[in-house]
Design a protein around this motif. Sequence first.
Motif, PDB file in Angstrom:
ATOM      1  N   GLU A  10       4.526  -2.345  -9.530  1.00  0.00           N
ATOM      2  CA  GLU A  10       5.498  -2.180  -8.440  1.00  0.00           C
ATOM      3  C   GLU A  10       5.637  -3.473  -7.636  1.00  0.00           C
ATOM      4  O   GLU A  10       6.735  -3.824  -7.182  1.00  0.00           O
ATOM      5  CB  GLU A  10       5.060  -1.037  -7.519  1.00  0.00           C
ATOM      6  CG  GLU A  10       5.162   0.344  -8.133  1.00  0.00           C
ATOM      7  CD  GLU A  10       6.591   0.840  -8.260  1.00  0.00           C
ATOM      8  OE1 GLU A  10       7.518   0.076  -7.953  1.00  0.00           O
ATOM      9  OE2 GLU A  10       6.776   1.986  -8.688  1.00  0.00           O
ATOM     10  N   GLY A  11       4.515  -4.174  -7.464  1.00  0.00           N
ATOM     11  CA  GLY A  11       4.561  -5.451  -6.754  1.00  0.00           C
ATOM     12  C   GLY A  11       5.396  -6.474  -7.493  1.00  0.00           C
ATOM     13  O   GLY A  11       6.187  -7.217  -6.872  1.00  0.00           O
TER      14      GLY A  11
ATOM     15  N   ASN B  90       9.091  -5.471  -6.938  1.00  0.00           N
ATOM     16  CA  ASN B  90       9.607  -5.753  -5.596  1.00  0.00           C
ATOM     17  C   ASN B  90       9.721  -7.243  -5.309  1.00  0.00           C
ATOM     18  O   ASN B  90      10.620  -7.678  -4.588  1.00  0.00           O
ATOM     19  CB  ASN B  90       8.714  -5.081  -4.552  1.00  0.00           C
ATOM     20  CG  ASN B  90       8.730  -3.569  -4.668  1.00  0.00           C
ATOM     21  OD1 ASN B  90       9.707  -2.987  -5.142  1.00  0.00           O
ATOM     22  ND2 ASN B  90       7.652  -2.916  -4.244  1.00  0.00           N
ATOM     23  N   ASN B  91       8.803  -8.035  -5.863  1.00  0.00           N
ATOM     24  CA  ASN B  91       8.808  -9.474  -5.601  1.00  0.00           C
ATOM     25  C   ASN B  91       9.866 -10.231  -6.400  1.00  0.00           C
ATOM     26  O   ASN B  91      10.112 -11.407  -6.126  1.00  0.00           O
ATOM     27  CB  ASN B  91       7.426 -10.070  -5.914  1.00  0.00           C
ATOM     28  CG  ASN B  91       6.373  -9.617  -4.922  1.00  0.00           C
ATOM     29  OD1 ASN B  91       6.671  -9.273  -3.781  1.00  0.00           O
ATOM     30  ND2 ASN B  91       5.122  -9.588  -5.359  1.00  0.00           N
TER      31      ASN B  91
ATOM     32  N   ASN C 286       0.447  -0.055  -8.879  1.00  0.00           N
ATOM     33  CA  ASN C 286       0.791  -0.848  -7.696  1.00  0.00           C
ATOM     34  C   ASN C 286       1.068  -2.302  -8.059  1.00  0.00           C
ATOM     35  O   ASN C 286       1.936  -2.955  -7.459  1.00  0.00           O
ATOM     36  CB  ASN C 286      -0.338  -0.780  -6.666  1.00  0.00           C
ATOM     37  CG  ASN C 286      -0.433   0.575  -5.996  1.00  0.00           C
ATOM     38  OD1 ASN C 286       0.524   1.351  -6.004  1.00  0.00           O
ATOM     39  ND2 ASN C 286      -1.587   0.883  -5.417  1.00  0.00           N
ATOM     40  N   MET C 287       0.338  -2.810  -9.061  1.00  0.00           N
ATOM     41  CA  MET C 287       0.560  -4.177  -9.506  1.00  0.00           C
ATOM     42  C   MET C 287       1.946  -4.336 -10.127  1.00  0.00           C
ATOM     43  O   MET C 287       2.664  -5.311  -9.873  1.00  0.00           O
ATOM     44  CB  MET C 287      -0.526  -4.564 -10.523  1.00  0.00           C
ATOM     45  CG  MET C 287      -0.612  -6.050 -10.827  1.00  0.00           C
ATOM     46  SD  MET C 287      -1.983  -6.435 -11.959  1.00  0.00           S
ATOM     47  CE  MET C 287      -3.398  -6.042 -10.919  1.00  0.00           C
TER      48      MET C 287
END
Length: 212
Positions: free
Chosen positions: A187-188, A191-192, A184-185
């Motif tokens: 993926e963050g 996306n950012n 998730n980190m």
Amino acid sequence: MSLEICEVKNPDQLKIKYSRLFSDKVLLIIKPEAQLKFVKISNELYQKQQKVYFPLFENIIFVKNPKNIIAEKNPTVLKGNFIEEDETGMIKSAIKKFDEKGKQNYEEYKKILDKNISELINSMNNEIINQKNFQKSEYLTKKQYNENINLLADSYIDILNIKIENDINLKKEDKTGIYKFYKNMIEGLRNNNLNTDILIDINKNSEVSDIN
């Protein structure tokens, strides 16, 4: 010399035989099919002999002969005798101390793993910065930049997966949670740092194409 504990996955493969001459002595007959796990928990107890304690037999201690390895075809026999309550308490105390130390060592290991994975993700972040600089210098179009960021994120997720799955020290129940957290980190970060205006344009063009 040492005290070991032995965990047994299939207790039906063990059989206790009581001595006819001595009320406190037994033999433990271990069939070749028995699945045993020996763990040394202390070098301080039983300094003159190697002893093994089966939690399955709470008040019996056995002598472990180093030469008496579990046979492939023939049963193994260990000599044992009944022990007093205070000796049982001493063994249980040693087991508790060993377990607490193991938990502490495991938590320390997870902290080191956290540091290593954080460094891995930091290297991904540095590469994202490089990609941004390439785009600012017009070496990359926004579309090329987005493709590189997606490829970068997918690659680091693959690296993370391999690292977690191949880690023999991690408990099975921890692997899923740790992988999900750091995935998730990543993926963050993806996306950012994507050029969202390009994504919006792509989606609009896709909608127009669908209508036509």
